[in-house]
Design an enzyme around this catalytic site. Sequence first.
Site, PDB file in Angstrom:
ATOM      1  N   GLN A  84       0.773  -1.244   0.000  1.00  0.00           N
ATOM      2  CA  GLN A  84       0.000   0.000   0.000  1.00  0.00           C
ATOM      3  C   GLN A  84       0.807   1.298   0.000  1.00  0.00           C
ATOM      4  O   GLN A  84       0.505   2.224  -0.754  1.00  0.00           O
ATOM      5  CB  GLN A  84      -0.960   0.021   1.209  1.00  0.00           C
ATOM      6  CG  GLN A  84      -1.891   1.208   1.177  1.00  0.00           C
ATOM      7  CD  GLN A  84      -2.800   1.352   2.383  1.00  0.00           C
ATOM      8  OE1 GLN A  84      -3.383   2.395   2.576  1.00  0.00           O
ATOM      9  NE2 GLN A  84      -2.948   0.336   3.192  1.00  0.00           N
ATOM     10  N   GLU A 206       1.126  -1.216   8.147  1.00  0.00           N
ATOM     11  CA  GLU A 206       0.319  -0.082   8.597  1.00  0.00           C
ATOM     12  C   GLU A 206       0.193   0.059  10.130  1.00  0.00           C
ATOM     13  O   GLU A 206       0.575   1.054  10.716  1.00  0.00           O
ATOM     14  CB  GLU A 206      -1.089  -0.210   7.979  1.00  0.00           C
ATOM     15  CG  GLU A 206      -2.131   0.742   8.516  1.00  0.00           C
ATOM     16  CD  GLU A 206      -1.868   2.191   8.130  1.00  0.00           C
ATOM     17  OE1 GLU A 206      -1.535   2.452   6.981  1.00  0.00           O
ATOM     18  OE2 GLU A 206      -2.006   3.061   9.019  1.00  0.00           O
ATOM     19  N   ASP A 235       0.487   3.832   5.956  1.00  0.00           N
ATOM     20  CA  ASP A 235       0.782   3.497   4.558  1.00  0.00           C
ATOM     21  C   ASP A 235       0.477   4.659   3.621  1.00  0.00           C
ATOM     22  O   ASP A 235       1.366   5.248   3.021  1.00  0.00           O
ATOM     23  CB  ASP A 235      -0.057   2.286   4.133  1.00  0.00           C
ATOM     24  CG  ASP A 235       0.552   0.984   4.610  1.00  0.00           C
ATOM     25  OD1 ASP A 235       1.762   0.959   4.879  1.00  0.00           O
ATOM     26  OD2 ASP A 235      -0.180  -0.021   4.715  1.00  0.00           O
ATOM     27  N   GLY A 314      -8.136  20.388  18.981  1.00  0.00           N
ATOM     28  CA  GLY A 314      -7.764  21.805  19.027  1.00  0.00           C
ATOM     29  C   GLY A 314      -8.321  22.495  20.248  1.00  0.00           C
ATOM     30  O   GLY A 314      -8.691  21.840  21.229  1.00  0.00           O
ATOM     31  N   GLY A 315      -8.411  23.817  20.176  1.00  0.00           N
ATOM     32  CA  GLY A 315      -8.832  24.585  21.346  1.00  0.00           C
ATOM     33  C   GLY A 315     -10.344  24.727  21.481  1.00  0.00           C
ATOM     34  O   GLY A 315     -10.823  25.333  22.439  1.00  0.00           O
TER      35      GLY A 315
HETATM   36  N1  COA Z   1      11.787 -10.072  -9.335  1.00  0.00           N
HETATM   37  C1  COA Z   1      12.440 -10.858  -8.451  1.00  0.00           C
HETATM   38  N2  COA Z   1      12.395 -10.665  -7.117  1.00  0.00           N
HETATM   39  C2  COA Z   1      11.631  -9.654  -6.669  1.00  0.00           C
HETATM   40  C3  COA Z   1      10.903  -8.806  -7.529  1.00  0.00           C
HETATM   41  C4  COA Z   1      11.012  -9.052  -8.926  1.00  0.00           C
HETATM   42  N3  COA Z   1      10.374  -8.295  -9.812  1.00  0.00           N
HETATM   43  N4  COA Z   1      10.238  -7.903  -6.776  1.00  0.00           N
HETATM   44  C5  COA Z   1      10.521  -8.167  -5.493  1.00  0.00           C
HETATM   45  N5  COA Z   1      11.367  -9.213  -5.431  1.00  0.00           N
HETATM   46  C6  COA Z   1      11.944  -9.808  -4.228  1.00  0.00           C
HETATM   47  C7  COA Z   1      12.841  -8.853  -3.477  1.00  0.00           C
HETATM   48  O1  COA Z   1      14.091  -8.747  -4.134  1.00  0.00           O
HETATM   49  C8  COA Z   1      12.917  -9.514  -2.120  1.00  0.00           C
HETATM   50  O2  COA Z   1      13.868 -10.546  -2.162  1.00  0.00           O
HETATM   51  P1  COA Z   1      15.087 -10.700  -1.090  1.00  0.00           P
HETATM   52  O3  COA Z   1      14.462 -10.650   0.266  1.00  0.00           O
HETATM   53  O4  COA Z   1      15.626 -12.028  -1.448  1.00  0.00           O
HETATM   54  O5  COA Z   1      16.033  -9.602  -1.294  1.00  0.00           O
HETATM   55  C9  COA Z   1      11.558 -10.189  -2.011  1.00  0.00           C
HETATM   56  O6  COA Z   1      10.949 -10.106  -3.305  1.00  0.00           O
HETATM   57  C10 COA Z   1      10.567  -9.679  -1.015  1.00  0.00           C
HETATM   58  O7  COA Z   1      10.611  -8.303  -0.801  1.00  0.00           O
HETATM   59  P2  COA Z   1      10.129  -7.735   0.604  1.00  0.00           P
HETATM   60  O8  COA Z   1      10.023  -6.264   0.483  1.00  0.00           O
HETATM   61  O9  COA Z   1      11.017  -8.252   1.682  1.00  0.00           O
HETATM   62  O10 COA Z   1       8.648  -8.338   0.745  1.00  0.00           O
HETATM   63  P3  COA Z   1       7.946  -8.998   2.019  1.00  0.00           P
HETATM   64  O11 COA Z   1       6.630  -9.472   1.529  1.00  0.00           O
HETATM   65  O12 COA Z   1       8.780  -9.995   2.696  1.00  0.00           O
HETATM   66  O13 COA Z   1       7.745  -7.760   3.034  1.00  0.00           O
HETATM   67  C11 COA Z   1       6.942  -5.595   3.685  1.00  0.00           C
HETATM   68  C12 COA Z   1       6.712  -6.841   2.834  1.00  0.00           C
HETATM   69  C13 COA Z   1       5.876  -4.570   3.314  1.00  0.00           C
HETATM   70  C14 COA Z   1       6.827  -5.916   5.168  1.00  0.00           C
HETATM   71  C15 COA Z   1       8.331  -5.020   3.401  1.00  0.00           C
HETATM   72  O14 COA Z   1       8.464  -4.818   2.009  1.00  0.00           O
HETATM   73  C16 COA Z   1       8.628  -3.710   4.093  1.00  0.00           C
HETATM   74  O15 COA Z   1       8.895  -3.656   5.284  1.00  0.00           O
HETATM   75  N6  COA Z   1       8.645  -2.603   3.348  1.00  0.00           N
HETATM   76  C17 COA Z   1       8.983  -1.290   3.850  1.00  0.00           C
HETATM   77  C18 COA Z   1       7.883  -0.703   4.674  1.00  0.00           C
HETATM   78  C19 COA Z   1       6.579  -0.645   3.956  1.00  0.00           C
HETATM   79  O16 COA Z   1       6.447  -0.075   2.891  1.00  0.00           O
HETATM   80  N7  COA Z   1       5.564  -1.184   4.606  1.00  0.00           N
HETATM   81  C20 COA Z   1       4.197  -0.970   4.198  1.00  0.00           C
HETATM   82  C21 COA Z   1       3.703  -1.912   3.258  1.00  0.00           C
HETATM   83  S1  COA Z   1       2.054  -1.452   2.905  1.00  0.00           S
END
Ligand code: COA
Length: 495
Positions: A84, A206, A235, A314-315
Amino acid sequence: MATRKKAKFKLRANKSRAPAKKSAGKAVKSAARKPAMSTAKVAAKKPSAKTANGNTLPRPSSMPWGEAGRALDGVRILDFTHVQSGPTCTQLLAFMGADVIKVERPGVGDITRGQLRDVKGADSLYFTMLNGSKRSITIDSKHPKGKEILDRLVKECDVLVENFAPGALDRMGLTFEHIHKLNPRMIVASVKGFGPGPYEDCKVYENVAQCAGGSASTTGFRDGPPLVTGAQIGDSGTGLHLALGIVAALYQRNRTGRGQKVLCAMQDGVLNLARVKLRDQQRLAHGALTEYSQYGEGVPFGDTVPRAGNDSGGGQPGWILKCKGYESDPDAYIYFITQAPVWGAICDVIGKPEWKTDPDYATPNARLPRLKHIFGTIEQWTMTKTKFEAMDILNKLDIPCGPILSMKELAHEQSLRATGTVVEVDHPTRGPYLTVGNPIKLSDSIADVRRSPLLGEHTDEVLRDVLKYADREIEAIKGSGAISAPEKKAEAAAA
Ligand code: COA
């Protein structure tokens, strides 16, 4: 006064358009130029204005309002966002005219395509409502050929936006140094859960951000647990912050010619939105928070900001009051603010004219310890009216108030449709759906609200038109497995 056609907010819903053409690294120049090429040429000869930095500005466009292009025409975004926070940022930029190319993992795509799915086989509303007006290309960012394609995209884009877990972009080989070497004008914008510090490596969603940013501890009732809010301030709120950072960096790039990193931590974004509570934290050192109903109830304050229920931030004291029909309608309520300048009108409308002169009620300070009783009395009146009837009466008297509107009511609200804040778009697999359009209205830049793309819908188009791959090269890329799902890769390998 000049007789210019009145500025209007215009909306273009669900119309496809060819993204603005651009050449690498020249996006902002072309954005400034885009509205009226002929006018810009005249401007070059006869500049009419200078910025504070002494830069010349083109002469004002003579195109009709809303027809001189969009605010971000010519800006191309390499969108590596998912879930998001990041998608809300890039969707907003797309609504404002940026060409947003969303890179997704072949065969899978953004995980939200399949989350909270309501229509079998179709992209979820979770995905479609956060990814409108974008193009989608599938690339395996860990495949050698995929990396090559990404490098080419880096050269052709102005901004890379990502919200991967910490370190993921670097692990793909897309370090800031690598990106900057390929394209020194590139702005690299990231959402992370936390900024540098003890939690910088944590993954965040979030509600974690709402809790870590001071929202949850200050939301809810004093005698209940911390609460998260329905508004996605962690988010979508951080996505908004990031969009502002990107636009500022694009503006600075006009002067410096180089890109920079833009980082928005969700904790920071939430704290920014909860800044009035940090205000109250510091006020506590100097005494009770008199506008909190806790003060009127005689409950002592501790050393940290307490939850304040529905007290106004607020106030001017306010509270949520029942309206006619509350017994069966969970949203039959109104927010009522006892703003001091209209106190006399409030007393008259609720049938308490004597409160206007009674020393216990006549002044804001006298009222503070009696707010519970005052709101209870006002509620006796609001319960005789529907929230809309009450709104009608109170608005005419300039008394600040607001009905508690349900999502159902908002979905059908005609004024929101008319302004393009709620937009219906059509989708090839799920049919028509409602989305929230651009909440930021620009009088000379039409909102570009289109449906979300299917997974990889624009892969060929981007490879051909943006990256200039020849047809035979595109065929070779398809055979390499860099843009196809794992099973297709296996087929490609076996062939
Ligand atoms: N091709 C190949 N690999 C891909 C890819 C693509 N097109 N797009 C993503 N990936 C891979 C990434 O390289 C990563 O691999 P790695 O861990 O081996 O380096 C993997 O997909 C997963 O990415 P990640 O961001 O860790 O996803 P997740 O599902 O494990 O975590 C979140 C999700 C949201 C918790 C995390 O991305 C996060 O903390 N983001 C920052 C904060 C944020 O925006 N949070 C709000 C989300 S609404």
